[in-house]
Design an enzyme around this catalytic site. Structure first.
Site, PDB file in Angstrom:
ATOM      1  N   ASN A  98       0.834  -1.205   0.000  1.00 52.89           N
ATOM      2  CA  ASN A  98       0.000   0.000   0.000  1.00 52.89           C
ATOM      3  C   ASN A  98       0.871   1.259   0.000  1.00 52.89           C
ATOM      4  O   ASN A  98       0.607   2.229  -0.722  1.00 52.89           O
ATOM      5  CB  ASN A  98      -0.910   0.035   1.224  1.00 52.89           C
ATOM      6  CG  ASN A  98      -2.068  -0.935   1.137  1.00 52.89           C
ATOM      7  OD1 ASN A  98      -2.340  -1.512   0.086  1.00 52.89           O
ATOM      8  ND2 ASN A  98      -2.756  -1.122   2.247  1.00 52.89           N
ATOM      9  N   ASN A 141       2.641  -1.483  13.580  1.00 49.49           N
ATOM     10  CA  ASN A 141       1.522  -2.301  13.081  1.00 49.49           C
ATOM     11  C   ASN A 141       1.298  -3.556  13.921  1.00 49.49           C
ATOM     12  O   ASN A 141       1.309  -4.675  13.404  1.00 49.49           O
ATOM     13  CB  ASN A 141       1.772  -2.701  11.618  1.00 49.49           C
ATOM     14  CG  ASN A 141       0.921  -1.930  10.634  1.00 49.49           C
ATOM     15  OD1 ASN A 141      -0.192  -1.530  10.945  1.00 49.49           O
ATOM     16  ND2 ASN A 141       1.435  -1.710   9.444  1.00 49.49           N
ATOM     17  N   ARG A 179      -0.498  -6.383  15.404  1.00 50.68           N
ATOM     18  CA  ARG A 179      -1.732  -7.137  15.209  1.00 50.68           C
ATOM     19  C   ARG A 179      -1.699  -8.317  16.181  1.00 50.68           C
ATOM     20  O   ARG A 179      -1.096  -9.353  15.893  1.00 50.68           O
ATOM     21  CB  ARG A 179      -1.841  -7.647  13.766  1.00 50.68           C
ATOM     22  CG  ARG A 179      -1.853  -6.545  12.717  1.00 50.68           C
ATOM     23  CD  ARG A 179      -3.152  -5.761  12.737  1.00 50.68           C
ATOM     24  NE  ARG A 179      -3.213  -4.800  11.650  1.00 50.68           N
ATOM     25  CZ  ARG A 179      -2.833  -3.536  11.742  1.00 50.68           C
ATOM     26  NH1 ARG A 179      -2.348  -3.089  12.900  1.00 50.68           N
ATOM     27  NH2 ARG A 179      -2.929  -2.717  10.716  1.00 50.68           N
ATOM     28  N   GLY A 190      -4.719   8.927  16.474  1.00 51.86           N
ATOM     29  CA  GLY A 190      -6.073   8.793  15.975  1.00 51.86           C
ATOM     30  C   GLY A 190      -6.598  10.084  15.381  1.00 51.86           C
ATOM     31  O   GLY A 190      -5.837  10.888  14.816  1.00 51.86           O
ATOM     32  N   ASP A 210      -1.376   3.229   6.527  1.00 54.74           N
ATOM     33  CA  ASP A 210      -0.406   3.072   5.445  1.00 54.74           C
ATOM     34  C   ASP A 210      -0.300   4.351   4.626  1.00 54.74           C
ATOM     35  O   ASP A 210       0.802   4.769   4.242  1.00 54.74           O
ATOM     36  CB  ASP A 210      -0.807   1.916   4.532  1.00 54.74           C
ATOM     37  CG  ASP A 210      -0.931   0.599   5.276  1.00 54.74           C
ATOM     38  OD1 ASP A 210      -0.222   0.414   6.282  1.00 54.74           O
ATOM     39  OD2 ASP A 210      -1.762  -0.240   4.860  1.00 54.74           O
TER      40      ASP A 210
END
Length: 338
Positions: A43, A171, A173, A227, A257
Site C-alpha cells: 500500500n 503495526n 496485530r 487517531g 499506510d
C-alpha cells in the site's frame, strides 16, 4: 531507471488479494464480493509511486492466478515488482472483510494466509540487495509476525551496518502473535530502525508521546499517531504536534499506510516536521474517503497548498469524498488562498 539510480522507497512485505463486500452485513449474509488488493507495505509503495516517487515492492507470491493479479495490480501504480519471487508450492494469501468500520465489534475479517508464499520468506530466499536498493527501506511489524523466517528477514534488514534509512511501522496485530510476546518483539525492532511509526493504541501502554519517545530513544525520527486527534513527530529531541483535519469517513481502512506514505514522501523532500505530518494527514484522508485500502494521493501542488495554510485555517479543514480531485478544497472558499 538505471542500475545506479536508487529507488526512493523499497517496501518489503506480504500483499494479499482482498475481497470487498457488495453490501453491508455479516460475511455469512453478503452475496458477492469485489476483488482488490491489500498489504501494508505494498500500500505504501503504491501510494508513493502514484505520487511520482520511484518505488519497489519485494515479496513472494504464489505461482497462481491471485499472484498474477497482485503483481499486475501493484505494477499498475508504477511500482517495480521485478524482485517479487513466485513460489510454486505455496499459495497467494487472500482475505475477506465486511463493510463495517474495523473499530466496531460488528466488523469481520477472514484471513486465508497460513502457509502463504510470503510467509515463507527467509534471508536466504529474499534478494536482500534488491531490498536495500533505495533511499528508504519500509518495513512493518506485520511481516515480522508471519513466521520465524520473516522475523529473521526483518531483523537482518534492521541490523547495522546497513545502507538505506529504515522506516518501520509497528503495526501490532495481536492476532498474529498468539504464541509470542509480539509487543516485546516489535519494541526491539523499533529500536533498531531509523524512522518509526506507532499508533498511540499500540504503544506498549505508555501514557503519551513523550513517554513513547523516552522508551524509543534510538530512532532518528519517531511518529506517534494519535487517531483523529492528530500525530506527534520527534525529529531528534524536537517534538511537533499537528492535529488531523476533520474527515467524512467512507471506510476506516488503509489510513495508517497512507499516512506513512505521505510522511515518507515529505521526508524524501526534506520538508519540516509540521509539513511531513500534514502530508501524512492529507494522504490518510484520501484513503479514509474511499471504500478500499488504496486511494490516489492528492496532487502535490494541491497538498502543498493545503500544508501552507496557517494553523487556524488548517484547523477548519473538512475533507469529504472526492476532495483530492477538487481544485479548491470544500470549505476553503471562506478563507483566502495562501
Amino acid at each position: 531507471m538505471t542500475d545506479r539510480e536508487p529507488y526512493d522507497v523499497v517496501a518489503l512485505g506480504e500483499s494479499m488479494v482482498t475481497f470487498l463486500p457488495s453490501r453491508p452485513g455479516r460475511l455469512a449474509d453478503v452475496p458477492s464480493f469485489a476483488r482488490a488488493i491489500g498489504g501494508a507495505e505494498s500500500n505504501v509503495a503504491c501510494a508513493l509511486a502514484a505520487a511520482g516517487h520511484r518505488a519497489r515492492w519485494v515479496s513472494r507470491v504464489g505461482a497462481d492466478g491471485f499472484g498474477d493479479h497482485l503483481l499486475a495490480a501493484v505494477a499498475s501504480y508504477g511500482v517495480d515488482v521485478s524482485a517479487v519471487a513466485r513460489d510454486p508450492a505455496r499459495p497467494t494469501g487472500v482475505y475477506f472483510r465486511t463493510a463495517g468500520d474495523r473499530g466496531t465489534d460488528a466488523h469481520e475479517v477472514a484471513y486465508y494466509r497460513a502457509g502463504s508464499a510470503a510467509s515463507a520468506m527467509t534471508p536466504g530466499n529474499v534478494d536482500l540487495a534488491a531490498v536495500r536498493a533505495g533511499r528508504i527501506l519500509h518495513l512493518s511489524g506485520i511481516t515480522a509476525a508471519l513466521s520465524g523466517g520473516c522475523l529473521e528477514v526483518v531483523r537482518e534488514l534492521t541490523g547495522r551496518p546497513r545502507g538505506p534509512l529504515v522506516s518501520f511501522d509497528v503495526n501490532h496485530r495481536p492476532g498474529l502473535w498468539r504464541d509470542t510476546d509480539g509487543a516485546a518483539v516489535l519494541r526491539d525492532l523499533a529500536r533498531r530502525a531509523d524512522l518509526v511509526f506507532v499508533g498511540a493504541d499500540e504503544a506498549w501502554g505508555l501514557p503519551d508521546p513523550r513517554a513513547v519517545r523516552a522508551a524509543l530513544p534510538e530512532p532518528e525520527a519517531l511518529v506517534v499517531k494519535q487517531g483523529p486527534a492528530g500525530a506527534t513527530a520527534f525529529l531528534g529531541t524536537d517534538a511537533t504536534f499537528v492535529p488531523a483535519p476533520a474527515v467524512d469517513v467512507v471506510a476506516a481502512v488503509g489510513a495508517g499506510d497512507a499516512f506513512a506514505a505521505g510522511f515518507l514522501s515529505a521526508t524524501l523532500r526534506a520538508l519540516p516536521a509540521r509539513d511531513r505530518l500534514r502530508h501524512g494527514h492529507l494522504w490518510a484522508a484520501a484513503a479514509l474517503t474511499v471504500p478500499g485500502d488504496l486511494a490516489a494521493p492528492p496532487a502535490r501542488d494541491h497538498a502543498d497548498r493545503l500544508c501552507a495554510l496557517d494553523d487556524a485555517t488548517w484547523g477548519r479543514l473538512r475533507l469529504a469524498p472526492g476532495w483530492t480531485g477538487d481544485v479548491r478544497q470544500p470549505g476553503e472558499e471562506e478563507v483566502p488562498t495562501p
